[in-house]
Write a protein that holds these residues in place. Structure first.
Motif, mmCIF file in Angstrom:
data_model
loop_
_atom_site.group_PDB
_atom_site.id
_atom_site.type_symbol
_atom_site.label_atom_id
_atom_site.label_comp_id
_atom_site.label_asym_id
_atom_site.label_seq_id
_atom_site.Cartn_x
_atom_site.Cartn_y
_atom_site.Cartn_z
ATOM 1 N N THR A 130 53.348 36.697 39.500
ATOM 2 C CA THR A 130 52.388 35.312 39.056
ATOM 3 C C THR A 130 52.724 34.598 40.296
ATOM 4 O O THR A 130 53.751 33.704 40.306
ATOM 5 C CB THR A 130 53.030 34.920 38.012
ATOM 6 N N ASP A 151 49.927 32.076 42.640
ATOM 7 C CA ASP A 151 48.732 31.729 43.637
ATOM 8 C C ASP A 151 49.127 31.488 45.011
ATOM 9 O O ASP A 151 50.454 31.349 45.350
ATOM 10 C CB ASP A 151 47.780 30.685 42.852
ATOM 11 N N GLU A 178 48.132 30.587 35.278
ATOM 12 C CA GLU A 178 49.246 31.413 35.900
ATOM 13 C C GLU A 178 50.072 31.673 34.559
ATOM 14 O O GLU A 178 50.542 32.855 34.409
ATOM 15 C CB GLU A 178 50.161 30.452 36.624
ATOM 16 N N PHE A 220 43.531 33.924 41.662
ATOM 17 C CA PHE A 220 44.601 34.421 42.318
ATOM 18 C C PHE A 220 44.242 34.799 43.959
ATOM 19 O O PHE A 220 44.915 35.345 44.541
ATOM 20 C CB PHE A 220 45.562 35.250 41.631
ATOM 21 N N PHE A 244 46.179 41.749 41.573
ATOM 22 C CA PHE A 244 46.735 41.270 40.199
ATOM 23 C C PHE A 244 45.989 41.891 39.165
ATOM 24 O O PHE A 244 46.374 41.581 38.091
ATOM 25 C CB PHE A 244 46.238 39.736 40.109
#
Length: 609
Positions: free
Chosen positions: A180, A182, A316, A388, A205
């Motif tokens: 996780t 970005d 997230e 993301f 992802f």
């Protein structure tokens, strides 16, 4: 670059120790990089095989790999899993007595360990660093690396000091791993862990086996009960709630409804938390009701659903929590109900936090993005991946908006009325009061404030109260209105609403419908043509072996391995060796037991036929 002999050693280790024929995408390059002594930052979805990216190099490179993990409660299970494979693994954390600590340290210094798990707070102590300086180290693996991000939902202060690894051990390669992060969080990981020279591997992802489903709160408990009874009556899963009280009340209520449910939150006694977590890992069909205090790093592969009774505060967090479902690659559900009250509650929590104004603004933006994901009318997976920086070229076909396309309507005029009512009442009131004004409800408060004399009083009688609440919720989600927490949830107009009020913009809104189950392409984790009797016999064998050793069943074999046994029906140990997840050590320990189960079942089936 690694030479041919080293690459062969890595593949041989994968096959003989872990029981997998080939590396997955990206794994080979990552493994080669670390074996060659390079640093790596690995971003890979949950269930994508991150652990192998450091476990294989740990066995190929000379020395012991040190794995930094914040998950003390899970280290025992991680070590148990490796020991089942014949890997010499141990851990150092506060759960050990001093004599046990000394024994582990002695094993490290004498070269008797392949992997050592250690908590970050212990690692940064001078005693631990001095110990590692005396040992022969293969690599450092920094698991859950997003914990270094002060903007993130799992921030751990001890992670900020892990840059010292590069300073104290410059020749030891480091690999940082997370599911996780970005772009902003990735940059922060690189900066704070001093990974500027590391190769970055972003494996994407997407979790295509997870069906994302988000619904409006109507009767949350009944919605959850219908979901569990209809689709997951005997499955293991997690139900997330925002508050500790709600966790305990929901767990008790689920038990009353016939489910095996346990609560988990930071307010419980530490021993009770550990017991509940251990039961969740070891028992099948158990439902854990929890706050966000539960779940990071959970290795249980057969979690068939993750449900949210309250909206998470960031995408997230949502991605991290839903990612605990379906780690085995089999079908799983990410199910959630939400309402505008969730947004108000989360914003109140943010306003009351001690973070800087910059931090609060960033959190507000992330909350707005989460609400936007809830309200979106197009494919949820596309929106989730786009957040993301990932790309899905077409609609996924496995989320609620794909399975049951959203009905929309031209809400331009209704939105203009809602915005006008907000403005004419002074931008000082919440949704319920504004709905009363629009619906023409002359309540005591409306008449006291003389809002029954406004031009907008009664102009919205064509919509009922729930429909107006939906309009306001979507206007907040799309940034036309904001929630002013200093005025207890009052709605305020944003600059974005000017073109809409002037009639220069049209607005389509989603039409809320009574909740119905998504039309699933798949139901449960089992293929339709599976021999259910053999499947249950193999599971019983696994459960008996696990209970005898005091380990979770999936440590013996995971569901995917048992499904492959059902499909291929191995007749010999040589056949069994080709099944994914059956390495040499497990073949020796368990192969005969499972072959006997298959033979007995086939013999009984032939006799009955």
């Amino acid at each position: 670059m690694t030479d041919t002999r080293t690459a062969t050693a890595a593949l041989t280790t994968l096959q003989t120790v872990f029981g997998y024929e080939q590396f997955r995408a990206h794994q080979q390059d990552i493994v080669d990089t670390v074996i060659a002594g390079g640093d790596a930052l690995v971003l890979m979805p949950t269930g994508g095989g991150k652990s192998l990216c450091y476990q294989v190099p740990a066995l190929v490179r000379p020395g012991c790999a040190v794995v930094i993990s914040p998950l003390i409660a899970l280290m025992q299970d991680q070590v148990d899993t490796l020991r089942q494979l014949g890997v010499r693994a141990s851990f150092l954390n506060s759960s050990l007595a001093m004599e046990e600590v000394v024994a582990v340290e002695r094993a490290l210094l004498s070269g008797e360990l392949d992997l050592l798990y250690i908590a970050p707070e212990r690692l940064i102590q001078e005693r631990s660093l001095a110990l590692l300086e005396r040992a022969h180290l293969a690599l450092f693996a920094i698991d859950e690396a997003h914990c270094v991000s002060q903007w993130g939902h799992d921030f751990r202060a001890d992670y900020l000091q892990l840059s010292l690894l590069h300073e104290r051990f410059p020749s030891v390669p480091r690999i940082a791993l997370t599911a996780t992060a970005d772009a902003r969080t990735r940059a922060e990981i690189v900066q704070r862990l001093d990974l500027g020279q590391a190769r970055q591997f972003v494996a994407g992802f997407d979790r295509p086996n997870i069906c994302y489903r988000i619904s409006l709160k109507q009767s949350p408990r009944q919605q959850l009960l219908r979901f569990l009874r209809d689709e997951h009556p005997e499955d293991a899963g997690i139900v997330y709630c925002l508050s500790r009280n709600k966790v305990e009340e929901t767990a008790a209520w689920l038990c009353e409804q016939g489910f095996n449910a346990l609560p988990y939150h930071a307010g419980l006694d530490a021993r009770l938390r550990a017991t509940h977590q251990s039961r969740f890992l070891r028992e099948e069909g158990l439902v854990m009701v929890a706050t966000i205090a539960f779940g990071m790093g959970i290795d249980k592969p057969d979690v068939r659903f993750v449900a949210h009774l309250d909206m998470p505060k960031t995408i997230e967090a949502y991605y991290q929590e839903t990612g605990r479902a379906g780690r085995d690659g089999q079908p799983a559900d990410a199910w959630m109900v939400y309402g505008l009250q969730d947004v108000i509650k989360l914003r109140q929590m943010m306003e009351g936090s001690e973070g800087s104004e910059e931090h609060k603004r960033a959190e507000q933006q992330r909350l707005n993005a989460m609400l936007g994901l809830c309200e979106i009318t197009s494919c949820r997976r596309q929106a989730l991946l786009h957040y993301f920086g990932d790309h899905l070229p077409g609609a996924c076909g496995n989320c609620d908006t794909c399975l049951n396309p959203v009905d929309t309507w031209n809400g331009t005029e209704a939105a203009q009325k809602a915005l006008s009512a907000t403005y004419r009442t002074g931008q000082r009131f919440g949704v319920n009061h504004l709905v009363d004004v629009l619906r023409g409800n002359a309540t005591e408060r409306v008449t006291q404030l003389r809002h029954d004399e406004l031009p907008t009083f009664g102009v919205g009688q064509d919509l009922d109260g729930n429909q107006w609440r939906s309009v306001f919720r979507q206007l907040v989600a799309r940034g036309y209105l904001s929630v002013d927490m200093e005025r207890h949830g009052a709605l305020r107009l944003q600059e974005k609403c000017r073109p809409l009020l002037r009639g220069e913009e049209q607005l389509d809104l989603r039409r809320d419908q009574p909740q119905k189950a998504a039309k699933r392409q798949t139901k449960g984790a089992l293929p339709e043509d599976i021999d259910v009797g053999l499947w249950e016999a193999l599971r019983n064998c696994r459960r008996e072996l696990a209970e005898a050793q005091g380990v979770p069943p999936y440590i013996i074999f995971n569901d995917r391995t048992l499904l492959e046994m059902c499909d291929t029906l191995p007749e010999s140990l040589a056949d069994m060796a080709h099944i994914n997840g059956v390495g040499e050590r497990k073949l020796d320990k368990y192969g005969a037991d499972f072959l006997n189960v298959i033979r007995r079942h086939l013999a009984a089936s032939t006799t009955s036929a």
